[in-house]
Enzyme design. Sequence first.
Site, PDB file in Angstrom:
ATOM      1  CD  GLU A 149       7.293  16.455 -23.468  1.00  0.00           C
ATOM      2  OE1 GLU A 149       6.530  17.386 -23.140  1.00  0.00           O
ATOM      3  OE2 GLU A 149       6.873  15.354 -23.899  1.00  0.00           O
TER       4      GLU A 149
ATOM      5  NE  ARG B   2      -3.895  -2.142   2.160  1.00  0.00           N
ATOM      6  CZ  ARG B   2      -3.633  -3.210   2.919  1.00  0.00           C
ATOM      7  NH1 ARG B   2      -2.592  -3.227   3.721  1.00  0.00           N
ATOM      8  NH2 ARG B   2      -4.436  -4.250   2.869  1.00  0.00           N
TER       9      ARG B   2
ATOM     10  NE  ARG C 197       0.209  16.892 -13.672  1.00  0.00           N
ATOM     11  CZ  ARG C 197       0.701  16.072 -12.764  1.00  0.00           C
ATOM     12  NH1 ARG C 197       0.227  16.048 -11.559  1.00  0.00           N
ATOM     13  NH2 ARG C 197       1.692  15.251 -13.079  1.00  0.00           N
TER      14      ARG C 197
ATOM     15  CG  HIS D 117       1.451  16.015 -25.233  1.00  0.00           C
ATOM     16  ND1 HIS D 117       2.222  17.155 -25.259  1.00  0.00           N
ATOM     17  CD2 HIS D 117       2.197  15.091 -24.578  1.00  0.00           C
ATOM     18  CE1 HIS D 117       3.368  16.927 -24.639  1.00  0.00           C
ATOM     19  NE2 HIS D 117       3.378  15.683 -24.213  1.00  0.00           N
TER      20      HIS D 117
ATOM     21  CG  HIS E 221      -0.839  11.376 -27.528  1.00  0.00           C
ATOM     22  ND1 HIS E 221      -1.580  11.914 -26.502  1.00  0.00           N
ATOM     23  CD2 HIS E 221       0.402  11.186 -27.035  1.00  0.00           C
ATOM     24  CE1 HIS E 221      -0.807  12.041 -25.428  1.00  0.00           C
ATOM     25  NE2 HIS E 221       0.400  11.609 -25.729  1.00  0.00           N
TER      26      HIS E 221
ATOM     27  CG  HIS F  20       6.162  11.551 -26.078  1.00  0.00           C
ATOM     28  ND1 HIS F  20       4.806  11.522 -26.317  1.00  0.00           N
ATOM     29  CD2 HIS F  20       6.366  12.537 -25.165  1.00  0.00           C
ATOM     30  CE1 HIS F  20       4.214  12.438 -25.571  1.00  0.00           C
ATOM     31  NE2 HIS F  20       5.141  13.079 -24.868  1.00  0.00           N
TER      32      HIS F  20
ATOM     33  CD  GLU G  86      -3.818  16.119 -16.847  1.00  0.00           C
ATOM     34  OE1 GLU G  86      -2.787  15.556 -16.463  1.00  0.00           O
ATOM     35  OE2 GLU G  86      -4.210  16.117 -18.022  1.00  0.00           O
TER      36      GLU G  86
HETATM   37  N1  LIG Z   1       4.805  10.305 -15.531  1.00  0.00           N
HETATM   38  C1  LIG Z   1       4.759  11.330 -16.334  1.00  0.00           C
HETATM   39  O1  LIG Z   1       4.298  12.426 -15.969  1.00  0.00           O
HETATM   40  C2  LIG Z   1       5.298  11.194 -17.707  1.00  0.00           C
HETATM   41  C3  LIG Z   1       5.496  12.329 -18.493  1.00  0.00           C
HETATM   42  C4  LIG Z   1       6.073  12.162 -19.749  1.00  0.00           C
HETATM   43  C5  LIG Z   1       6.411  10.902 -20.188  1.00  0.00           C
HETATM   44  N2  LIG Z   1       6.189   9.816 -19.408  1.00  0.00           N
HETATM   45  C6  LIG Z   1       6.567   8.464 -19.857  1.00  0.00           C
HETATM   46  O2  LIG Z   1       7.970   8.428 -20.018  1.00  0.00           O
HETATM   47  C7  LIG Z   1       8.294   7.424 -20.963  1.00  0.00           C
HETATM   48  C8  LIG Z   1       9.342   7.947 -21.899  1.00  0.00           C
HETATM   49  O3  LIG Z   1      10.483   8.269 -21.155  1.00  0.00           O
HETATM   50  P1  LIG Z   1      11.912   8.441 -21.844  1.00  0.00           P
HETATM   51  O4  LIG Z   1      11.787   9.328 -23.012  1.00  0.00           O
HETATM   52  O5  LIG Z   1      12.861   8.791 -20.763  1.00  0.00           O
HETATM   53  O6  LIG Z   1      12.178   6.994 -22.454  1.00  0.00           O
HETATM   54  P2  LIG Z   1      12.935   5.699 -21.881  1.00  0.00           P
HETATM   55  O7  LIG Z   1      12.771   5.575 -20.424  1.00  0.00           O
HETATM   56  O8  LIG Z   1      12.505   4.566 -22.721  1.00  0.00           O
HETATM   57  O9  LIG Z   1      14.462   6.034 -22.190  1.00  0.00           O
HETATM   58  C9  LIG Z   1      14.885   6.164 -23.529  1.00  0.00           C
HETATM   59  C10 LIG Z   1      16.086   5.239 -23.831  1.00  0.00           C
HETATM   60  O10 LIG Z   1      17.262   5.797 -23.250  1.00  0.00           O
HETATM   61  C11 LIG Z   1      17.919   4.831 -22.420  1.00  0.00           C
HETATM   62  N3  LIG Z   1      18.578   5.598 -21.382  1.00  0.00           N
HETATM   63  C12 LIG Z   1      18.018   6.198 -20.313  1.00  0.00           C
HETATM   64  N4  LIG Z   1      18.918   6.948 -19.673  1.00  0.00           N
HETATM   65  C13 LIG Z   1      20.093   6.798 -20.340  1.00  0.00           C
HETATM   66  C14 LIG Z   1      21.399   7.332 -20.164  1.00  0.00           C
HETATM   67  N5  LIG Z   1      21.653   8.232 -19.208  1.00  0.00           N
HETATM   68  N6  LIG Z   1      22.363   6.950 -21.019  1.00  0.00           N
HETATM   69  C15 LIG Z   1      22.080   6.089 -22.033  1.00  0.00           C
HETATM   70  N7  LIG Z   1      20.868   5.578 -22.265  1.00  0.00           N
HETATM   71  C16 LIG Z   1      19.889   5.923 -21.421  1.00  0.00           C
HETATM   72  C17 LIG Z   1      16.795   3.952 -21.967  1.00  0.00           C
HETATM   73  O11 LIG Z   1      17.270   2.710 -21.512  1.00  0.00           O
HETATM   74  C18 LIG Z   1      15.959   3.858 -23.235  1.00  0.00           C
HETATM   75  O12 LIG Z   1      16.501   2.928 -24.122  1.00  0.00           O
HETATM   76  C19 LIG Z   1       6.991   7.028 -21.637  1.00  0.00           C
HETATM   77  O13 LIG Z   1       6.597   5.776 -21.174  1.00  0.00           O
HETATM   78  C20 LIG Z   1       6.009   8.092 -21.187  1.00  0.00           C
HETATM   79  O14 LIG Z   1       4.697   7.608 -21.093  1.00  0.00           O
HETATM   80  C21 LIG Z   1       5.642   9.945 -18.178  1.00  0.00           C
HETATM   81 ZN   LIG Z   2       5.057  14.656 -23.425  1.00  0.00          ZN
END
Ligand SMILES: NC(=O)c1ccc[n+]([C@@H]2O[C@H](COP(=O)([O-])OP(=O)(O)OC[C@H]3O[C@@H](n4cnc5c(N)ncnc54)[C@H](O)[C@@H]3O)[C@@H](O)[C@H]2O)c1
Ligand SMILES: [Zn+2]
Length: 362
Positions: A184, A120, A240, A247, A251, A264, A236
Site C-alpha cells: 500500500e 448513534r 479517492r 485493487h 481482489h 491483501h 469517494e
Molecule cells: N477502512 C479502510 O479504509 C480499510 C483500508 C484497507 C484495509 N481495510 C481492512 O483492513 C483489514 C486488514 O487489516 P490488516 O492487514 O491490519 O489485518 P489484521 O487486522 O487482520 O492484522 C493482521 C494480523 O496481525 C496481527 N497483529 C496486528 N498488530 C500486530 C502487532 N503489532 N504485532 C503482532 N501481531 C499483530 C493481527 O492480530 C492479525 O493476526 C481488512 O479487513 C480490510 O478490509 C480497511
Molecule cells: Zn488495499
Amino acid sequence: MLQVNVELQERRYPITIGAGLLSQVESYQPLKAGDRVMIVSNPTVAEHYLATVRQTLETLGCVVDEVLIPDGEAYKTLDSLNLIFSALLAKNHNRDSTLIALGGGVIGDVAGFAAAAYQRGIPFIQIPTTLLAQVDSSVGGKTAVNHALGKNMIGAFYQPISVIVDTNTLHTLAKREVSAGLAEVIKYGAIFDLPFFEWLEEHIDALIRLEQDALEYCIQRCCQLKADVVARDETEKGDRALLNLGHTFGHAIEAHLGYGRWLHGEAVAVGMLEAAALSEILGDLDAKDVARLEKLIARANLPTISPDGMLPEAYLPYMWRDKKVLGGKLRLILLKELGKAYVYSQGKEEQVLEAIARFTQQ
Ligand SMILES: NC(=O)c1ccc[n+]([C@@H]2O[C@H](COP(=O)([O-])OP(=O)(O)OC[C@H]3O[C@@H](n4cnc5c(N)ncnc54)[C@H](O)[C@@H]3O)[C@@H](O)[C@H]2O)c1
Ligand SMILES: [Zn+2]
C-alpha cells in the site's frame, strides 16, 4: 514525533506518529481524567500492548474497560459488533464514552463501525498496530464488517477524533504483514507522488529493517497523501477512487484463491503490476517504469507474479463483479506515468487479459 492533520469540512483531527507513544499520556489527547473508555482489541494484539495502553490511560485518570474479539478477518462480522455492543451496555457506557480500536485493520474497521452505531455515535480513537492500518485503514473514516454475501458490505463513514501510530508496535508484527503493508505504501508513490516513489527506491531496505527515521517519514507521507485525498473527497465520489490502484486485479486474486491465502497487500502488489502493464499497452507508461515498479515490489519481498495456476481468464468473472464496472466496460485505475493515476473507464477484456498474461507463470 510527527503529526499529520486530517482536514474535513466539519472538523479536523490529528494523526500522531512516533516511537513509544502508547506509554505517553499526552498521546491520548483529548482524553482527560474522569473520561470513560472501552478498548477493543484481539488476543494477539492485547498480549503485547493492552496492558501498556490501559496503564497509561489509568495514569491519565481515565476509567478503562476492554473487550476482545477473536483474531482474524473471519471475525469481522455482525457477531463481533454485537460483542462490543454487549460489553458497552453491560458496563453502562453512554454517549460520553470513547471507543479505542487497538489492532490492525480488522479491529479498526469493526470498532469504528461499533463507535458509529452505538447510541448513534460515540467518540472513537484509532491505535493501528499493523503497517497496513497505520498507512491506510486507520485514515479516512471507512468502517465496516463483512456479510456472508460480501466483504465490507455493512458499514459507515465515521471519522475518529484522533489516530495514534506507535511505530514500536511494528516490531512484533510478522515480516509478511510488514511487506503487505509496504504494497500500500508503494501504491501511494505510484498514484500520487514520484518523489516519494524515488525515496522508497532508496529506503525500502531500511523500511524492511524497521529503521525508525525511515518508518516515521514513510508513515507520515502516506497519511498525508491519504488525508489530502480524503479531504478532497470524503465519501469517494471522485479522486479517492485512485487509492484502488491494483485493487480490482488484486481482489480477483484474493477471491479466486479464497480469502486469506494471499494477504491483501500481496494481491495488490501483483494487481499494481497488471495495472501498470495495461497502462503500458495503452501507450502511457514506459516499459522501464513497469520494470521499476516490479523491482521495488520485489525488493519489498512481495510477489510479482500471479498465483500458481491462475490463468488470466480466471480474473474476469471477479473483475466484472467489481463495484467500479460501468456500462459494459471495466473501470480501472491506471497510470499515466509513475506518480500519476487516473480512472480509465474503457477497459476491454482483450487488453486486460494481455496485461495479466505478462505477470502470469508460463
Ligand atoms: N477502512 C479502510 O479504509 C480499510 C483500508 C484497507 C484495509 N481495510 C481492512 O483492513 C483489514 C486488514 O487489516 P490488516 O492487514 O491490519 O489485518 P489484521 O487486522 O487482520 O492484522 C493482521 C494480523 O496481525 C496481527 N497483529 C496486528 N498488530 C500486530 C502487532 N503489532 N504485532 C503482532 N501481531 C499483530 C493481527 O492480530 C492479525 O493476526 C481488512 O479487513 C480490510 O478490509 C480497511
Ligand atoms: Zn488495499
